[in-house]
Design an enzyme around this catalytic site. Structure first.
Site, PDB file in Angstrom:
ATOM      1  N   LEU A 246      -4.475   0.957   6.232  1.00 54.74           N
ATOM      2  CA  LEU A 246      -3.536   1.762   5.447  1.00 54.74           C
ATOM      3  C   LEU A 246      -3.546   3.226   5.874  1.00 54.74           C
ATOM      4  CD1 LEU A 246      -4.048   0.292   1.866  1.00 54.74           C
ATOM      5  CD2 LEU A 246      -2.009   0.138   3.287  1.00 54.74           C
ATOM      6  N   ARG A 247      -4.553   3.600   6.658  1.00 55.21           N
ATOM      7  CA  ARG A 247      -4.563   4.967   7.179  1.00 55.21           C
ATOM      8  C   ARG A 247      -3.308   5.223   8.016  1.00 55.21           C
ATOM      9  NH1 ARG A 247      -9.254   4.945   9.227  1.00 55.21           N
ATOM     10  NH2 ARG A 247     -10.363   6.180   7.694  1.00 55.21           N
TER      11      ARG A 247
END
Length: 609
Positions: A246-247
């Site tokens: 999700l970074r």
């Protein structure tokens, strides 16, 4: 020293844009630049610092810190000031390179060769903007907001996936293939080297224009809004690229709003997201991901959904990647952070410790130098407290003794610190593979190919290189020159010829020449892996004679660690591979299953001993 102007670089538009984005918004998390030598990587990085707006409080140029590969953790993060301990009996932080890089550029050339723990720390600080140093009971935090830039040559191996994901952006640069552009590069470079000052003067206006562009984009950035519908576009793109972290979504968000600011807009468009994806997702793409869609239909939908959306998300609504709830973020840390690095002076009383009888170290007490037994090669990157230290870190040991008793320096066993080294020397694992025969040879070559790729997965960390010599027909040939690059290995080993006779002497002769060039300059430690049944039947080219006798003579002249894997099969066995191992002074093994994992595991056990 006059540097080559950033605005005078020919082409490399993607590289220059990625650098500008990180200069505008360091919260993106830095940029990793991959490319071969001579592709303007370092020139562009050093030029960036010249065009960045000067520091607001002093009007001085932004700092540019070049982090050496041999830097220790104390040199990077900060350490205790010994002078303060001796003079005033107080603990004080001596700022490290991260403090020096505050509000400037931190540059790491060959970042893939940097010690893992330092890469991890640097990426943490780059994302949070805060560096916390803990030494001998002292905990100090200070701001460290900088543009993190790493460069690497892919031939030297890749960063591990977990570190790749931590870099905000990545750009792959290639040499100019356009004739007019390449010619212009040479023309400008010659003009610069002939008269750097005059050449720089020609680009003054362009340099100032880039600096103003960065300053204006920084001013505009807090006001940039992203229509909520475009957040869906970001998620969709990350899924299409097969990105699990999700970074990636967060970095793509930051990149898109920064692109909008760079282009003088306060609203993000679908085109900002598409352009940002090419910088933020390339190094995060999953191996089994389907090719990303053009994004046209979804982009149009995002435009329709997003531009008409009344709600908006500003950058302030998204927390930094590694910030937990309740922790301080950029500009909001209210504990020990101080905007003035020069003003750091965190004094405290030295705690009283029980004075246990120290174990005297005669070599130190009588004035002679203490000679620590060297357990590993390489430069020191860290140290830890250990009463059984064998490779003693002198500075840390003495410092601990000073902190324990500033009035009387007596080094005891309780002060000893063990060095943590980042060894430069690795191994050159040279495969000599018997490709003669037919079906069995094909399986053998495929197993070696798989093992080569396995060994290259962590080659950058262990400093290992891999090479392959195959022998078949009337001569041997080098299939893979020494490399740390998985990509080069895959290309070189794509086609694996097999069949024919067994020119083993020629293979050993080629190996001797290859290994000698590395041993002579001490760069690497050779390790020879021979996969063959040893049944040599082709003599050296142009020499004639007995192939087996030539093989034994060459083997006896070798002085390198080696491993012979016997591939002979069948009921009747001649044992030639065992004799070859004896002549080499090598370990001899027979493998029940000749697989890539079996070969890799066997080799790793030997070289890690």
């Amino acid at each position: 020293m006059t540097l080559y102007p950033f605005s005078a670089i020919v082409g490399q538009d993607k590289l220059k844009k990625a650098l500008l984005l990180c200069a505008i918004n360091p919260g993106i998390g830095g940029v990793l630049i991959k490319g071969e030598k001579g592709t303007a990587k370092t020139t562009a990085v050093r030029g960036l610092a010249q065009v960045m707006p000067p520091l607001a409080d002093t009007g001085e140029p932004v700092p540019f810190v070049d982090l050496p590969l041999g830097a220790s953790e104390d040199r990077v993060l900060g350490s205790l000031d010994i002078e303060a301990i001796l003079s005033s009996k107080t603990k004080r932080l001596l700022p490290g390179l991260l403090a020096n890089a505050h509000e400037g550029v931190l540059y790491i050339d060959e970042v893939n060769l940097l010690a893992d723990h330092l890469v991890d720390v640097l990426l943490d600080v780059a994302a949070s903007g805060i560096n916390t140093v803990q030494r001998e009971g002292l905990s100090v935090s200070h701001p460290a907001r900088f543009v993190l830039i790493g460069t690497m040559n892919p031939e030297e191996g890749n960063l591990r996936p977990q570190f790749l994901d931590r870099f905000g952006l990545m750009v792959e640069v290639e040499a100019q293939t356009d004739v007019p552009a390449r010619t212009e590069v040479v023309r400008r470079r010659i003009a610069f080297e002939s008269d750097p000052a005059a050449f720089g003067g020609q680009w003054t206006d362009n340099q100032e224009m880039v600096g103003k562009q960065i300053a204006e984009a920084r001013r505009l950035l807090p006001f940039v809004q992203m229509p909520d519908g475009l957040l869906k576009m970001i998620s969709q793109l990350c899924i299409e690229w097969g990105v699990g972290s999700l970074r990636a979504d967060i970095v793509l968000y930051k990149t898109a709003i920064t692109l909008a600011a760079l282009n003088g807009r306060q609203v993000v468009t679908p085109e900002d997201i598409r352009e940002g994806a090419d910088l933020a997702l390339v190094h995060r793409k999953g191996k089994k991901a389907a090719p990303p869609q053009s994004g046209q239909s979804f982009g149009d939908q995002g435009n329709a959904d997003g531009q008409n959306e009344t709600r908006s998300s500003t950058p302030k609504e998204i927390a930094p990647d590694n910030q937990k709830e309740g922790e301080c973020g950029e500009g909001s840390c209210d504990t020990k952070a101080d905007d003035s690095i020069a003003g750091i002076d965190f004094r405290m009383n030295i705690p009283e410790l029980k004075n246990t009888a120290p174990v005297a170290l005669p070599e130190m007490l009588n004035g002679r130098g203490m000679k620590a037994r060297q357990t590993e090669k390489g430069f020191q990157v860290n140290a830890f407290k250990s009463e059984t230290a064998t490779d003693i870190a002198m500075a840390e040991t003495v410092l601990h003794a000073l902190v324990r008793d500033p009035d009387q320096l007596r080094v005891g066993r309780q002060d000893l610190h063990q060095k943590v080294r980042n060894g430069k020397a690795g191994h050159l694992i040279l495969f000599i593979v018997d490709a003669s025969g037919s079906m069995a040879a094909g399986k053998r070559m495929e197993a070696v190919k798989g093992s080569v790729l396995n060994l290259l997965q962590d080659a950058y960390q262990k400093r290992n290189m891999v090479a392959v010599i195959a022998f078949r027909g009337v001569e041997a040939s080098v299939l893979l020159e020494p490399t740390r690059s998985t990509e080069l290995a895959e290309q070189a080993l794509e086609r694996l010829p097999t069949g024919g006779r067994t020119p083993l002497p020629h293979a050993l002769q080629l190996a001797e020449k290859m290994l000698a060039s590395f041993v002579n300059d001490g760069r690497i430690q050779p390790f020879l892996v021979i996969l063959s049944d040893g049944k040599a039947n082709v003599p050296l080219p142009g020499a004639g004679g007995d192939a087996w006798r030539q093989s034994m003579q060459l083997a006896e002249s070798f002085r390198y660690p080696a491993l012979v894997m016997d591939t002979e099969s069948g009921y009747v066995r001649y044992g030639k591979a065992r004799e070859l191992a004896a002549a080499l002074g090598a370990e001899y093994l027979t493998l029940d299953e000749l697989s890539a994992n079996e070969i890799t595991g066997t080799i790793s056990e030997r070289i890690d001993r």
